[in-house]
Scaffold this active site. Sequence first.
Site, PDB file in Angstrom:
ATOM      1  N   THR A 171       2.841   4.114  -1.418  1.00  0.00           N
ATOM      2  CA  THR A 171       2.516   3.095  -2.394  1.00  0.00           C
ATOM      3  C   THR A 171       3.020   3.644  -3.720  1.00  0.00           C
ATOM      4  O   THR A 171       3.213   4.852  -3.850  1.00  0.00           O
ATOM      5  CB  THR A 171       0.976   2.944  -2.521  1.00  0.00           C
ATOM      6  OG1 THR A 171       0.410   2.905  -1.222  1.00  0.00           O
ATOM      7  CG2 THR A 171       0.598   1.700  -3.278  1.00  0.00           C
ATOM      8  N   ARG A 219      -0.630  -7.659   8.667  1.00  0.00           N
ATOM      9  CA  ARG A 219      -1.588  -6.705   8.080  1.00  0.00           C
ATOM     10  C   ARG A 219      -1.451  -6.648   6.561  1.00  0.00           C
ATOM     11  O   ARG A 219      -0.348  -6.587   6.016  1.00  0.00           O
ATOM     12  CB  ARG A 219      -1.348  -5.324   8.677  1.00  0.00           C
ATOM     13  CG  ARG A 219      -2.255  -4.210   8.131  1.00  0.00           C
ATOM     14  CD  ARG A 219      -1.576  -3.373   7.080  1.00  0.00           C
ATOM     15  NE  ARG A 219      -2.388  -2.205   6.706  1.00  0.00           N
ATOM     16  CZ  ARG A 219      -2.136  -1.413   5.667  1.00  0.00           C
ATOM     17  NH1 ARG A 219      -1.085  -1.637   4.906  1.00  0.00           N
ATOM     18  NH2 ARG A 219      -2.912  -0.399   5.392  1.00  0.00           N
ATOM     19  N   VAL A 220      -2.570  -6.678   5.873  1.00  0.00           N
ATOM     20  CA  VAL A 220      -2.627  -6.493   4.423  1.00  0.00           C
ATOM     21  C   VAL A 220      -3.489  -5.267   4.138  1.00  0.00           C
ATOM     22  O   VAL A 220      -4.592  -5.151   4.677  1.00  0.00           O
ATOM     23  CB  VAL A 220      -3.232  -7.728   3.724  1.00  0.00           C
ATOM     24  CG1 VAL A 220      -3.319  -7.505   2.216  1.00  0.00           C
ATOM     25  CG2 VAL A 220      -2.424  -8.980   4.040  1.00  0.00           C
ATOM     26  N   GLY A 221      -2.979  -4.360   3.343  1.00  0.00           N
ATOM     27  CA  GLY A 221      -3.734  -3.152   2.974  1.00  0.00           C
ATOM     28  C   GLY A 221      -4.476  -3.338   1.667  1.00  0.00           C
ATOM     29  O   GLY A 221      -4.760  -4.462   1.249  1.00  0.00           O
ATOM     30  N   ASP A 222      -4.778  -2.226   1.018  1.00  0.00           N
ATOM     31  CA  ASP A 222      -5.596  -2.302  -0.189  1.00  0.00           C
ATOM     32  C   ASP A 222      -4.800  -2.643  -1.443  1.00  0.00           C
ATOM     33  O   ASP A 222      -5.388  -3.023  -2.464  1.00  0.00           O
ATOM     34  CB  ASP A 222      -6.339  -0.983  -0.422  1.00  0.00           C
ATOM     35  CG  ASP A 222      -5.373   0.172  -0.676  1.00  0.00           C
ATOM     36  OD1 ASP A 222      -4.349   0.262   0.029  1.00  0.00           O
ATOM     37  OD2 ASP A 222      -5.635   0.985  -1.584  1.00  0.00           O
ATOM     38  N   GLY A 277      -3.049   5.368  -0.087  1.00  0.00           N
ATOM     39  CA  GLY A 277      -3.583   6.082   1.070  1.00  0.00           C
ATOM     40  C   GLY A 277      -3.808   5.142   2.234  1.00  0.00           C
ATOM     41  O   GLY A 277      -3.138   4.122   2.361  1.00  0.00           O
ATOM     42  N   THR A 278      -4.748   5.496   3.098  1.00  0.00           N
ATOM     43  CA  THR A 278      -5.061   4.681   4.266  1.00  0.00           C
ATOM     44  C   THR A 278      -5.818   3.447   3.785  1.00  0.00           C
ATOM     45  O   THR A 278      -7.030   3.465   3.596  1.00  0.00           O
ATOM     46  CB  THR A 278      -5.909   5.494   5.263  1.00  0.00           C
ATOM     47  OG1 THR A 278      -7.051   6.017   4.599  1.00  0.00           O
ATOM     48  CG2 THR A 278      -5.097   6.676   5.812  1.00  0.00           C
ATOM     49  N   GLY A 279      -5.061   2.376   3.608  1.00  0.00           N
ATOM     50  CA  GLY A 279      -5.544   1.210   2.876  1.00  0.00           C
ATOM     51  C   GLY A 279      -6.833   0.619   3.399  1.00  0.00           C
ATOM     52  O   GLY A 279      -7.669   0.147   2.612  1.00  0.00           O
TER      53      GLY A 279
END
Lengths: 334, 334
Positions: free
Chosen positions: A197, A225-228, A249-251
């Site tokens: 990111t 998929r949508v992350g943070d 990071g790991t969203g």
Amino acid sequence: LKKIAVALPETDPQSLDAESIMPRFAIALHGGAGKILRSGFGPEREAEYCAALGKALSAGHDILSKDGSSMDAVIAAVQLLEECPLFNAGIGAAFTHAGTHELDASVMDGATLNAGAVAAVSNVKSPIALARMVMEQSAYVMMQSKGAEEFAAAQGLEIVKPDYFHTEHRLRQLRLLQESGDDAYLLEYPQDEKLGTVGVVALDTDGNLAAGTSTGGTTNKQWGRVGDTPIIGAGTYASNQSCAVSSTGTGEHFIRATVARNISAMMEYAGLSLDEATERAIMDQLTGIGGEGGVVAVDKDGNIALRFNTAGMYRGAWAEGGEPFVGMFGDQEQ
Amino acid sequence: LKKIAVALPETDPQSLDAESIMPRFAIALHGGAGKILRSGFGPEREAEYCAALGKALSAGHDILSKDGSSMDAVIAAVQLLEECPLFNAGIGAAFTHAGTHELDASVMDGATLNAGAVAAVSNVKSPIALARMVMEQSAYVMMQSKGAEEFAAAQGLEIVKPDYFHTEHRLRQLRLLQESGDDAYLLEYPQDEKLGTVGVVALDTDGNLAAGTSTGGTTNKQWGRVGDTPIIGAGTYASNQSCAVSSTGTGEHFIRATVARNISAMMEYAGLSLDEATERAIMDQLTGIGGEGGVVAVDKDGNIALRFNTAGMYRGAWAEGGEPFVGMFGDQEQ
């Protein structure tokens, strides 16, 4: 008078006094966190990353030093990172399971609590510019997919062919991951290599905070998929009452822990410093649910925090009156 | 011993003692907030809404009273509201600018901080069931659009034709709005008539909290607009440390104010009660940025809050040992 950055603890009062100034502006940025070890980089490659981080940092610093707005500084710096193929945003974005790109981005303005976010856009050159346009030119905060792309085109933003984002090294990462077993991505959490990111936070001379984050998402992601990154309060948050935060990071864990808003909430409601709030959010709460990554943050007094629980994080920081800092590995201190 | 609900203030200690029990389980729900005035409803129509709210409330209460999980209770109650054409979720969902439906939903489990969310799905019968499936059957927290629909189909969830969600009264709302001027929706904030959401929060006899929210979004929305409903921390939040919250209202403001997470943060970090935290979040912070709507919330001790700054909110609440309450107008007290 405040110290420039959080990385000056444990000094005696005299040296603190000597070093202290009250910065009127400050900027911090990241280009992703993960298994970033010195052993994995030769000096040339390290220099290449640091140069790219430094270029974005300088661009933002320039704007701030001329009394430009924190939002302008954030956008300018994020766009340079989007355009750099080294980072997983814009050019160099991760590939989806289908071999495409779905980009996410968001911005927030600490003065007004206005925000803009886009998820899963494939043909917009600068997702961060689109996020800002959503904030400033629509009644909405968040748009996704085709609709967001139509809005971008209607607003005259630059549209590119999907292969604009293509890089060979990201394609190689997709192939490697897919060869490791088609279902592996479902059961195991995405590995460090797949993450990334870019994000920037800034304080300007008017006292306004802003934050922005942009990403290509995780390599081999599917099902939309949508992350943070486009989630206000998880990947991005800014309030002039407290601080501006951008996450990487790991969203999924960052969404569940509402990392960015939580840092500001601990400052507002528990009276924690930026240093304490980022420490607790990353080292305690995020780590506690198995999340990996970090944040860059700047508070309303110009304090900066660069906090991560991974081996390294591509990062930079520069406050008025201080020296620019860029680093990648865990043992580098501002 | 705690009082059952927040709507019993100002009683003298004796009557408080007499009425107090410590509920082991509790449920609260909403069917949207807005310009809901007694003058706009005849007694029959009011009874129709209250019956629908009561049916969903009873379904959730039944599960909880048999030591079922708060998540099961939330899903069962939300699904009944999705299937009811009176509310803007599932059947009866708002129409987009293009005359289609794009549904959003999310769930959160307070015991684990696990969460699931979907945005802009058009053919999945129960968006709340899909959100739960994202949480439980994937490594992701959020999916959108076509990808989310493919995941739903792959998981065997019921797929419907888009006209499954069609109702004449929502289509009429779209036509009215579009006739009022094509650009009106951009400049003015969506009016009350266009808003709506359903949401449920619950505490179970194991002490676990859960929250879920589902919506058709705003009438005449375009550009893939996403509101607060699928945003963890805005439309939905649950943590066993504090409370479970489901929001409804002008979604953009709820995202900017991170309403659901903010309520829990004020409880965790500032020591506020659920009553105080919801009051401050809605009446002070949300109102302060021009937002309209409300929340239903339940805390770990079984206290319930039904808080809104609009004329009314379709709502219901039922804690162990208490009487069921359903209401619509601003002057109805639990």
